[in-house]
Design a protein around this motif. Structure first.
Motif, PDB file in Angstrom:
ATOM      1  N   LYS A   1       0.837  -1.214   0.000  1.00 47.57           N
ATOM      2  CA  LYS A   1       0.000   0.000   0.000  1.00 47.57           C
ATOM      3  C   LYS A   1       0.864   1.251   0.000  1.00 47.57           C
ATOM      4  O   LYS A   1       0.605   2.211  -0.722  1.00 47.57           O
TER       5      LYS A   1
ATOM      6  N   GLU B   1       0.997   4.198  -2.824  1.00 50.45           N
ATOM      7  CA  GLU B   1       0.793   5.634  -2.560  1.00 50.45           C
ATOM      8  C   GLU B   1       1.949   6.472  -3.064  1.00 50.45           C
ATOM      9  O   GLU B   1       1.766   7.501  -3.693  1.00 50.45           O
ATOM     10  N   HIS B   2       3.175   6.020  -2.816  1.00 47.96           N
ATOM     11  CA  HIS B   2       4.341   6.830  -3.177  1.00 47.96           C
ATOM     12  C   HIS B   2       4.664   6.766  -4.662  1.00 47.96           C
ATOM     13  O   HIS B   2       5.258   7.697  -5.207  1.00 47.96           O
TER      14      HIS B   2
END
Ligand code: ATP
Length: 512
Positions: A345, A349-350
């Motif tokens: 996750k 996101e990054h």
């Protein structure tokens, strides 16, 4: 304790004397907590790697390998949490100027209480003999119960303060327990501070345009960032795993205990991707599977114990350590962690890329959960080496030093000797070496009396010594001596390959 320290010193000097482990750049007086593996060390290390790799990759149709680079995009370490949270809580003793990990000081204190409890149990065992019921004793004996309660209270308090990053309370705990500096006995402590363990380096030619990078502090992130590559190109279906062996680097502040805690070391890690909700079932599966792997090597069941974590890492919902009885006591050898979907996750996101799996049975996409098994190769080396090194009393009153390495891991499988350096015996021995070296690591040795040659090979962990004598010229037989039993048998040269093969058969070892 003194005996333990002597044993440990012997392990270190034996590892050097027999070409297993040297200090790094020793001619310049070495580099602290960095080590080189010598001619025998590299063989033992490769054999351990191989034993792990085969058990993971070859024996599981749903586990594949990977060899990711040590240098990774710096955002990797932001996403993984290492930039912000890969810290050790450190404390200095103002008198001795020695630096310690605050959590380790407390853990060592708790281990001493554990040893007191163990003493009570051992005493009772002796007193009651056969009739001793350990389960009943530890749940009813007031002293043992008090020790156990004390251990639990301290570990829970440590876990709570570390999780809340309440470093003042960690210091207060050390003071309340009256923990003294192991070097000086002083209780004059500084405050506890956090220290980031990653080694920084630069990518690029000029100082202004260079990018700051880190040497990877664990191999796991190389697996996570390649999750989608491997899943798609390998057409992997959940559950599946990715295994990797590689170097990791940590700027350990308190780097003692030989290869146990190094600044450059190797990890053997496997990340197993599962359906959310099924992670605890797989966590149990991997706990058991890894325990069996360790047991198969026969280093002694009593040398292992599980330690379930009171304090979880920020990403985990279950975690256990497999601890080994090293020459300095029980310490972590391997970690098994249920890492949830934290890593994938965070990388989603990054990076802005999807790291998901379409599950045809559930007809939906999800970010898989992860069970990790992570073992330090160097720690496994130390476990194997230290538990194999033994001084054995012989019937004739002498002692011998013998390195009882599991034969499948031994650097050299057989040493071949001519009884004397003449009469055509060396030529026959050399011919045997030439034949066997296609299949095994073998060596030729003609120096010194045969008895001394045996001792040399015992100390080096070689499972077989094969001696060519005058009878060999007549009937093509040799004597083969087994390291552990010292038994000698006369066998045909033609049988040697089969005898050695059986002793190091992977299937036989794994099924033990
Ligand atoms: P420790 O508590 O002993 O510092 P850790 O919990 O930080 O270890 P992990 O991050 O779980 O260790 O790493 C997985 C494995 O890597 C450990 O079980 C250990 O075998 C090995 N390892 C970690 N740090 C080192 C080191 N400095 N030197 C050698 N092996 C290490």
């Amino acid at each position: 304790m003194a005996k333990e320290q002597d044993n440990f010193k012997q392990v270190i000097s034996h590892a050097k004397e027999y070409g297993y482990i040297f200090s790094s750049s020793e001619i310049y007086d070495g580099l602290s907590a960095v080590y080189d593996y010598g001619q025998n060390g590299v063989e033992l290390k490769n054999n351990i790697k191989n034993y792990w790799w085969k058990s993971m990759v070859q024996m599981h149709q749903n586990i594949v390998g990977l060899d990711a680079a040590i240098l990774m995009h710096p955002t990797t370490w932001k996403a993984s949490g290492h930039v912000d949270a890969f810290n050790d809580p450190l404390i200095d003793n103002k008198d001795s100027k020695k630096r310690y990990r605050a959590d380790v000081l407390v853990e060592d204190y708790v281990e001493k209480i554990n040893q007191k409890a163990q003493k009570e149990i051992d005493k009772a065992q002796k007193r009651f003999g056969e009739a001793f019921n350990e389960e009943e004793f530890v749940t009813t004996n007031p002293r043992v119960l008090r020790y156990r309660e004390e251990q639990k209270t301290i570990m829970e308090r440590l876990a709570t303060s570390l999780t809340a990053e309440n470093l003042a309370d960690v210091k207060a705990l050390i003071e309340e327990l009256g923990i003294a500096c192991p070097e000086s006995g002083s209780k004059n402590w500084t405050d506890v501070k956090q220290f980031n363990l990653m080694f920084g380096t630069k990518l690029g030619a000029s100082a202004d345009s260079a990018t700051d990078l880190y040497l990877r502090p664990e191999t796991a992130q190389g697996i996570f960032v390649n999750f989608a590559n491997v899943q798609k190109t390998g057409r992997m279906k959940i559950p599946f795993g990715i295994a990797q062996i590689g170097k990791a680097f940590r700027n350990e502040i308190v780097a003692r205990q030989f290869i146990f805690r190094q600044r450059e070391f190797e990890q053997m890690e496997m990340q197993f991707f599962v359906r959310p909700g099924e992670e605890l079932k797989w966590f149990e599966y991997w706990k058991e599977t890894r325990q069996k792997w360790h047991a198969s090597l026969g280093l002694g069941e009593e040398n292992y114990r599980f330690h379930d974590h009171e304090k979880m890492a920020h990403y985990a919902n279950a975690a256990t350590d497999i601890e080994f009885n090293f020459p300095f006591g029980f310490k972590e050898l391997e970690g098994i962690h249920s890492r949830t979907d934290f890593d994938l996750k965070a990388h989603e996101e990054h990076s802005g890329k999807k790291l998901q799996f379409f599950d045809p049975e559930l007809n939906k996409n999800y970010v898989p959960y992860v069970i990790e098994t992570s073992i330090g190769l160097d720690r496994m080396f130390l476990a194997v080496f230290s538990s194999s090194l033994q001084e054995e009393a012989l019937e004739d009153g002498n002692t011998r030093t013998v390195l009882k390495l599991p034969a499948i891991l031994a650097p050299t499988k057989a040493a071949i000797f001519p009884l004397v350096k003449k009469d055509g015996l060396p030529e026959i021995a050399e011919q045997i070496v030439e034949d066997l070296q296609w299949d095994f690591n073998v060596i030729y040795d003609e120096k010194d009396a045969v008895g001394r040659r045996y001792r040399r090979q015992d100390a080096n962990g070689t499972p077989f010594c094969i001696t060519v004598d005058h009878q060999t010229k007549e009937d093509h037989t040799v004597t083969i001596r087994h390291r552990d039993t010292m038994e000698q048998k006369r066998v045909a040269i033609a049988e040697l390959k089969e005898i050695i093969s059986q002793e190091i058969d992977f299937k036989t070892w794994m099924k033990r």
